[in-house]
Structures are given as C-alpha cells and as structure tokens.
Design an enzyme around this catalytic site. Structure first.
Site: not given
Lengths: 99, 482, 486
Positions: B75, B150, B174
C-alpha cells in the site's frame, strides 16, 4: 432546518488554524457537512462518562526509552532532495509575515 | 492461481523460479492493471533485481525463509526507500522517501519481492478508494463497483492475482473492509504487534499494518515476517511472536465463540446476515461453542472514532506544508499564503473535511467536550470487549454491513463512514481482527466474515479462520478478468 | 492619582536549558553546536512522513536530577503532548512538549539578595524539543525569503518555570544566575548563553503594593544574559508603571527585548495564533517514575552551589563574596578546592583564583577550566614559592602570566629566568646603599618627616633588582640606614 452546530465564522477560524485556504463555496459546503457529522457525534452526550478515565492507547505501556547514543545522520543532499526549494544547504521558504 | 505456500513449494522443487514468476506477474499487471487500477506505481526493475537475487539463494539451497521470492504489493502509505510514496495524495506526489519502513526492511530480510505500490484513499481516509487523488480502483469481481478502502488497491491486487499477497494499513477497517469486498483474507493485528515506523500516519493511536492474502496461511506467513518489537516505534510491544503457521492446524474443537448481538443491525444487507449466520453454523459444526455476547457501546464507537481519528489526523497532517518535501503551490507571496494554498490544492475534499473536524475538536474550548469525551467513550468500548473476552475466546460477526457498492454510490460522507461501523470498535480497543471470505451474494459479490480476538492472540484468529477455510469453497473462487 | 512608587513588580521566569545529551530528544542525531546547515538531521527530526519519536533516557534523567535539586515533586506519571502552531523552523508544525502532566512540579530555589535569603517557588519542570534555525535574507521585516537549517530541530530542552515570586529585576537576575549555577553543577546544561544553550523569558506584571492579586502579565522574550534579564525586566516594569499611572491599561501580550536599543517591542499577533490544540502525543507512551528510580538518581546528586557556598564560608573562613563567586561553577569550585588541598591558605588561594585566574580564563564553565594551562597543583606551587620567599608577590604575577601562556610550572620559569628573590642582606645592603646615595632628595624628605619617601625608596630598590628583592628585607635595611624617626 435547525441552526447549524458550527457557524461560518467558526469554519473560517478553524480553516485558518489548519492553514487551509477554502473557497467560499467550499466553506459553505464544509459548514453543512461538519454540521451533519457533529450532529451525529452528539449522541456521545447521552453517555455519562464522568467517572470514566480516558484511553489514549488501547494497549497500555509505560517507560519506553532509548539510550543516549548517536546514530548516523542523513546526508544533507538526501535530505534536500525532497525540498521544493533550496538555497545552498538550506531549505528556502517565502518571506515570513506575522499574522 | 497459486497461494504463497504453494509457490514456495514449487520454488523448492524447481518447478518455478522467482524471475519467471515475477515476469509473469509483471505481464499480468501490464494486461490487467489498466482495468483494475490496483497499482499506482509498478517497480519493475527493482522487482526483477530482487527476483534474481532470490533465485540465486534458492538455487544455492539457502532461501531466506518461506517468503523468499514471493511477489507482494505494498500500500502506498508505507515508505519505501527510493520509491515514490504518494499516499494517494497530490501533496505527497513528488515524495521519494530516503528510508524504508520497518515492515519493508523485514520483508526484504525475508526475501519477499515488491511488485509495486498500490492505490488507496488519500492518507487512508475512506472506504472505497474513490478518495485517491489519482484515480479510483475497481473491484475485480465487478469493475463497476468499489474495492472498499482505504487499502482498496492492495485488496484488488490480491483478488485479481496481480500479487500473491499485500500489505495494507487499518485505522478503522481499511484492511478488513476491502478484504471483505474483494473476497480475500485481510488481517489487522493487535495495536503494537507490527511496527508503525515508516507508515505514513493517519491516526497514530489506531493505525496498524497488516497482510492481505488469498488464503489464511498466506496471511500468517506475511504476519510472521513483519510482526515483533521495533525499537524505532515506542508503541510496538515486546510481547513474543508465536509461530503462526504452526498454530493453523490447532482446530477449533471446544473454542468459545461469541456472537455480538449489536453487530446484526437493522438495515444491513440480508444476504450478508444470512452468510454470517451460516458461517456461525459451520464453526459450530467444527466443534466450536457459540454464545451470544453483548457489546453495548458499539453504537457509540463510530461517533468516538470520528473525533479521535480526525483529531490525530489534523495533527499528523500538519507537516504537509510545502516547506520540506512534497507539493508546494506556486505564487504564494508570503509564507501564510504558501501554506494555505499548498494545503488547499494538495489535499482532497475528504482529507480537508477531517482536518477541519479534528482541528475543531482540539481547538480551545472544545477539547473536553469532543476529544476528551471520545477518549472516555473509547474506554467504555474497550471494557465491552474485555468483559466479552472473559467468557469467549473470539468473536464472529460481519466485516461490513453490505457488500461492495457501485462507484459514486455514497456521496454523503456520513453514509461512507457507516461502512466501517463493524470494524471501527476493534481499532478503538486495539484488538486483532481478521476478515475472510464467508460466502457470495446471488450476484456473485464476496461477503466478508470478521473474527475478532483477544490482544496479541492472532494465533487463535488464524487457526479458527483456517479451520473454516478448510471446509468452505469461497477462497478457491476467482474473479473473471480478461 | 496613583504614583509609580505605589506599584511593585511581580516577576516569573521561564528558563529553557539545552540538555547536555549526546543525541537529540527523540532521535540519534548529534546535538553538537555549529555544524554545516542541515548536516545533523535525519528523517525523524525533519518530521518526514511516517517517522516516530523515541524518548532519550538521559534527557529524562537530566530533567529528573534538576527537579530533585530544585526540591520538586516528580510526578509518578508524566506524558508528552503535541503543541501545534505553524512555523517553518518546526518540521512537524507541532512541538513535542509537556502540558497537563509535566515531569515535575512544586519546588523551590533559594537566592540571596542584599544579605536576605529568599525562596523562589518553582512551578514546573518539563521536557520538550527545540526547533530549527531561520536565517532571514535581510531582517525579518524586509526579507523576501527565509532559509531553514534543521540542525537544532529535536535538540532536548528543559523548561523550568518559576512561580511569580520574584519582586525586583535584581532578584530576577540573581535567580537566573543561581539556576544556571545549579544546572552547570548537575552537569545537565553547559549554561552557554551565547550559543543559546540557556535562554530566558520573563513574565512581568505590576500591582499596588500590599495587594495579593496578580496584574495583567506581559511576556518578554529573547533574554540571553543576566544583564538582559535585569534590564528587560526593569524596563518592562517601568513601562507598565508609566502606562498605569497615566491611566492606560496593560494588554496581555508577548514583547521582544531589543538588547541593542534597550527596550521591549510588542510582537503583535492575534488571539487565535495561540490556540495550540494540545493533546497527548499518541506516538509516545507515558513515563511512570517509580520511587526507586527517583531515589537512585537522588543519590547521584552533587553538592549544590548554595550548600557549597555555605561550606566554603564555614570550612575555609572565606568571605561570602568569595564563596559565592567561587561556587558559581562546579568546575571552578573543584579547582579551588584542589588548590587549597595543596596550599592550605584558603584566602590566599581565593584571591589568586578570583583575580588572576578568572581574568585569564574565557569562562568559568567546565570546558574553560579543564583547559586551563595552570592546573590547581601548579597554582599551589607558585603560592608556595611566594611563601618560602623564593619569589616576591610581584614577580609571582609575572610568573603566573608566563605559566598561563606556556603551560610550564612555576619552578621551571623561575629557575630559567633567574627570578629568585634576593633575600641576602649583604647583597641587598649594597643596593640599598647605592639607592640612598643617588636619591638625596628623598632622604631629605624623610628627615623632614615625609614618611611616604620610604615607599619611594623601596620602589627604587625593587626597580634596581628587577623586582627580585624581598620587600620586607628592603624595608628593614632602609629603616636601619635612614636616620631614626625624625
């Protein structure tokens, strides 16, 4: 519609504290969105928390320290590689005016 | 489509090589990423170089461990030395960290290969990855839908087999919510289990890095590599790290599983509820003893979270000011103008909203009423879990009240926040939570099953998830992408 | 109409001391002064994304030592907090400091002013990090741009806040001096005000004499010497007296001391600039100070300046003035005691240290004293040479200067340069005879009852012997040869 929980003046004050230049439409939109969120958050008032200690960390720990030892620094060039503007070995910023 | 463990076996038998596998992944990314848009940056050259090094070690019979040569996605909230780390934000678009996050160093020491950095909601604020400043990521199961967020890019990359596993970060759900939306396994470890050093901070007291994988064993292998004390993170604990893969086969005979009544709410997707109830029956069938528990302050957790997280975020994001790194707006006559414009142009709408909310909650006269109050409610939420865990070993519930929704469906910020209603209490209490595939809707969208454990008891979560996975087919399904 | 004399000063001092740690407060960068710009930084003290602070144990222990020396209560639990404001020298745009739960509270420090001993309360002692340095192109007002150097960013600072117990500018200066001495004794701060290791802000208000209420306070910043503290505090008190007696009200504000022009200048800033939005630093966990930890540190505390000063008076019989001056720095007091051990005439040693040594040394701190080319033993030997009559006191001063320049000991210089005192009555007698013969005028004066002419004649003998003559012997010989009391 009820009077919003946050005034336009408060939105402007908070935006100034947060260093965000919001446009006029943004301010208005922000005011109504923050109002909706703050109204939702108001449900917390229903809870009596007078005798409840606050939690800042879910996993309690204390006394985490390091020994006083010097470690290598980042070379100046590597540090300045990310700077938007530099002058010599300094980071350069526009002139500072007090508010 | 292989799993991490299977690929490891093929490497050792010589059936597959890291360079071959990495090339195949890079090709697949080239072919499919334009549709899925999981990656923001693909690190082709370094990935190939890492593959060659792994190959040499494997040939010499000296691999670094079970992750040696395994291609993963990271990420873009996790700092990678020499690789742009933009955090889904225009304000960090030009930023190239001169340091690695501790988890990156640890993955490197385990021989893992980084294929690239994945797209995300700006500064990890969002539940759909639509808040990325660059582009939205698509759900591989239905390209018209969001992957969750996210960590949507990481979840989508794993679901679309654009990586074997991935790292995400979880502040209010997330990792788990996108894992649920994309039909992968996603684990948020106990707060303090994995170092946060080099994780671009959203809400420091809630953030935690964790793995995505297609199966439970894969998640266990990645967690094994990244978990453990780090002297660079004062909130990382010295609690010993157990052998997670060894725990997988433990079984769940006699395990006490709690079903929190507050996690089955009005308005939730009936297909989600049905799938979770069916999953509870599966666990019973495997010998677990289920019982109802109550977490009475669940309803307040979301409100408390939307004070604590924005307050911490408003502070953490103060450093993005155009002075030292990142974006600087042009034309500011003086410093105040430069600050105001840089931050106005550099941050997106959701980030600005949370900065405003957090600044307001901390400002003079409001601290006690808002931030202070939320910290006290946090204590109540934590106590709920403590009391439940006196009676049960883990909790089972849905990961999210719905399945993946369509892009653009949730324009109202509050509606978006409600996506995280089942994941947020876990972050407030600092507990480990895992989402794994627990079924599909009639239209073929994945449904997530959430397991919540005691502090530092990731092993029990993983063993229960593994037992469930062994008797269900969900993890073997793959989205069709052309 | 009220008169200026009806008002008294109410003063509190906030002192910031840079701690003598090797590394910064929250990262491993060195704290040394004067490095090239941005050469002593790392991602942590530059506030890069994702980095985390870790507390320096020595900094905590230094602050605890200070708190103990100031008779403070060390809080069993303390915490760091973030203090927010935007300024380019502060990389995170918040400073990690302490707010509601400081390390220590409620202590005191004794000062002596005009022979009166007075206790000044200490409100709190806390830890925080320093900010970077700004270089303006031109002055702050006219600069088109500013340049930032982050070397100082993250250097550990200790803030010591006094209670508003100080009543005069003189007391303020004495308090600051006494506090500096304690910090230097404890070895926690080098006390160097020019390099900014020790800085002081003063809070000044005035109130009618006899009142117990506090007036509106004004903070004056930028004080980096005892003189500045005294002058700025005095100026600000006067300014307020004039304002009030002419019917104006005092505005709560921060003013800057302009040392060159000797006045305070308002730093106008609107109220919202002071909304610091403190909250507990979530990247750090609280400190829990167990009694054992505090007790163990207490045992390592050295004898502090006030105690040592009193001991110097009682043990060595020194005047209070000498004892005070000699105990301002631990290194100087150590030096003095080492010299007295070798040459046990305390007042003589004190005179030499205060007049000769301190004139030569560039400072009274640890570094200056340890670099002194005259170690205590050498000073003692020099004094012994005077006592045994080998050299005269006057010659000794020259020898001292030569010792200081060369680092040699007294005997070496005296022997090489033939400075041994002439104390032989025969040899001196001849010189005395010559001097009397060639100064008949002075002898006449003596006869007329001008006693001063004896001094002149002694001087002439000393001159003729290049100062090597024993003055007492010269006196004696002259008196023998001059006519008896006129």
């Amino acid at each position: 519609m009820a009077e919003p929980k946050i005034t336009l003046a408060e939105v402007e004050h908070v935006a100034r504290l947060a260093r965000l230049d919001l446009s006029e439409p943004e301010k208005k939109r922000m005011r109504f969105q923050l109002d909706a969120i703050l109204t939702y958050i108001d449900k917390l008032r229903r809870l009596d928390t007078d005798d409840v200690e606050p939690t800042s960390h879910a996993i309690p720990m204390v006394n985490v320290m390091r020994e006083d030892e010097v470690r290598p620094c980042l070379p100046t060039e590597e540090m300045l590689a990310n700077a938007p503007e530099r002058e010599g070995d300094f980071v350069r910023v526009p002139r500072i005016i007090e508010e | 489509m292989a799993t991490i463990a299977e690929l490891g076996i093929r490497y050792r038998s010589g059936e597959a090589t890291p360079t071959g596998v990495v090339r195949a992944y890079l090709e697949r990314i080239e072919a499919l990423n334009p549709q899925v848009r999981a990656y923001f940056t693909v690190t082709r050259d370094t990935a190939l170089a890492q593959a060659e090094a792994a190959e040499k070690r494997l040939k010499a019979g000296a691999p670094l461990g079970l992750l040696d040569g395994i291609p993963l996605a990271i990420k873009d909230v996790i700092c990678t030395k020499g690789i742009r780390t933009a955090c889904g934000s225009k304000i960090l678009e030009p930023f190239v960290p001169p340091y690695d996050a501790t988890v990156i160093a640890r993955l490197g020491a385990a021989g893992a290969i980084i294929l690239g950095k994945t797209n995300m909601d700006e500064f990890a604020m969002g539940s759909s990855t639509e808040n990325s400043a660059f582009f939205p990521t698509r759900n591989p199961w239905d390209l018209g839908r969001v992957p969750g967020g996210s960590s949507g890019g990481s979840a989508a990359a794993v679901a679309a087999d654009l990586a074997l596993g991935a790292l995400g970060s979880d502040t209010g759900g997330s990792i788990r919510q996108p894992a649920a939306f994309c039909g992968t396994v996603g684990l948020k470890p106990t707060y303090g289990r994995v170092s946060r050093y080099g994780l671009v901070a959203f809400a420091s007291s809630l953030d935690q890095i964790g793995p995505f994988a297609r199966d439970v064993r894969g998640a266990a292998l990645i967690l094994q590599a990244i978990a453990g004390h780090d002297p660079l993170d004062s909130t990382s604990t010295e609690v010993p790290v157990p052998d997670y893969t060894a725990a997988l086969g433990r079984g769940i005979e006699g395990l006490r599983v709690g079903v929190p009544a507050e996690y089955f709410i009005e308005g939730m997707d009936p297909e989600v509820e049905a799938a979770v109830r069916a999953a509870i029956d599966v666990l019973k069938g495997l010998g677990a003893r289920t019982e109802k528990v109550s977490l009475p302050h669940t309803d307040y957790a979301l409100a408390a979270y939307y004070l604590i997280a924005p307050a911490e975020a408003s502070s953490n994001l103060a450093r993005y000011d155009g002075v030292k790194y990142g974006y600087r707006a042009a034309g500011g006559k003086d410093l105040i103008q430069m600050y105001g414009r840089t931050r106005a142009e550099g941050f997106g709408a959701e980030v600005k909203r949370r900065i405003m909310l957090g600044t307001y909650a901390l400002s003079a006269g409001y601290y006690e009423a808002y931030y202070g109050k939320a910290q006290r409610v946090r204590t109540l939420v934590r106590r709920d879990f403590q009391q439940a865990f006196e009676r049960v070993d883990l909790l089972v519930c849905p990961t999210a009240p719905s399945v993946a929704f369509k892009l653009g469906d949730k324009e109202d910020p509050l509606q978006m926040y409600l996506c995280d209603v089942f994941t947020i209490p876990v972050n407030l209490a600092g507990l480990p939570g895992l989402s794994l595939p627990g079924g599909f809707t009639a239209t073929g969208l994945p449904i997530g099953l959430q397991l919540i454990g005691k502090p530092f008891d990731e092993a029990t979560l993983l063993s229960a998830a593994y037992a469930y996975e062994q008797v269900t087919p969900w993890h073997t399904r793959a989205p069709e992408l052309a | 109409m009220s008169r200026a004399a009806d008002y008294e000063d109410v003063i509190g001092l906030e002192v910031h001391a840079q701690l003598l740690t090797r590394s910064k407060m929250f990262c491993g960068c060195p704290t040394t002064f004067g490095g090239a710009p941005n050469s002593q930084t790392c991602p942590i003290c530059q506030g890069m994304p994702g980095v985390l602070p870790v507390i320096n144990r020595r900094a905590v222990e230094f602050a605890m030592r200070t708190a103990l020396a100031l008779h403070c209560t060390i809080n069993s639990g303390c915490r760091f907090a973030r203090k927010h404001y935007y300024y380019p020298d502060m990389p995170k745009n918040y400073q990690i400091s302490q707010y509601e739960e400081p390390l220590a509270v409620e202590g005191w420090l004794e000062i002596e002013v005009g022979g009166q001993v007075k206790r000044i309360g200490i409100q709190r002692v806390h830890l925080e990090e320093d900010v970077g340095k700004l270089v303006h192109e031109g002055t702050l007002e006219t600069a088109r741009a500013s340049l930032v150097d982050f070397n100082r960013s993250g250097v550990p600072l200790m803030e010591i806040v006094s209670k508003p117990d100080i009543r005069s500018p003189e007391e303020a200066a004495v308090y600051f001096k006494a506090l500096r001495a304690i910090l230097i004794y404890l070895g926690v701060c080098d006390g160097n005000m020019e390099e900014g290791s020790l800085r002081c802000d003063t809070n000044v208000s005035i109130r009618p004499r006899g009142s117990s209420e506090l007036g509106t306070k004004v903070e004056v910043k930028n004080l980096n010497s005892f003189k500045n503290v005294q002058q700025a505090t005095a100026y600000e008190g006067e300014r307020q007296r004039m304002a009030i007696t002419s019917g104006q009200t005092i505005v709560q504000e921060t003013r800057l001391w302009e040392a060159d022009r000797s006045y305070t200048l308002s730093m106008r800033s609107k109220e919202y600039a002071h909304d610091y939005r403190y909250f507990p630093e979530p990247d750090l966990v609280p400190l829990k100070v167990e009694q054992r930890w505090a007790d163990q540190l207490r045992t390592t505390l050295p004898e502090l300046p006030v105690e040592r000063q009193r001991r110097f008076v009682s043990q060595y019989g020194l005047p209070a003035y000498d004892a005070d001056l000699l105990t301002q720095s631990r290194a100087l007091a150590d030096y003095y005691e080492a010299a007295v051990r070798e040459y046990p005439k305390p007042k003589v040693v004190s005179n030499w240290v205060m007049s000769e040594l301190l004139r030569e040394l560039l400072g009274d701190d640890e570094a200056a004293i340890s670099k002194s080319p005259i170690p205590p033993r050498n000073l003692a030997r020099l004094l012994a040479l005077i006592e045994d009559g080998t050299i005269s006191g006057k010659i000794a001063k020259d020898v001292f200067e030569k010792m200081y320049r060369s680092g040699e000991d007294a005997e070496t210089i005296v022997r090489r340069e033939g400075l041994v005192q002439v104390a032989d009555a025969g040899a001196l007698g001849a010189v005395v005879g010559q001097v009397l013969a060639s100064n008949p005028g002075a002898v006449e004066d003596w006869k007329k009852g001008k006693k001063q002419s004896l001094g002149f004649l002694v001087g002439q003998v000393m001159k003729a012997t290049q100062g090597k003559a024993n003055p007492a012997l010269v006196n004696q010989l002259l008196l023998e040869r001059l006519p008896k009391e006129p």
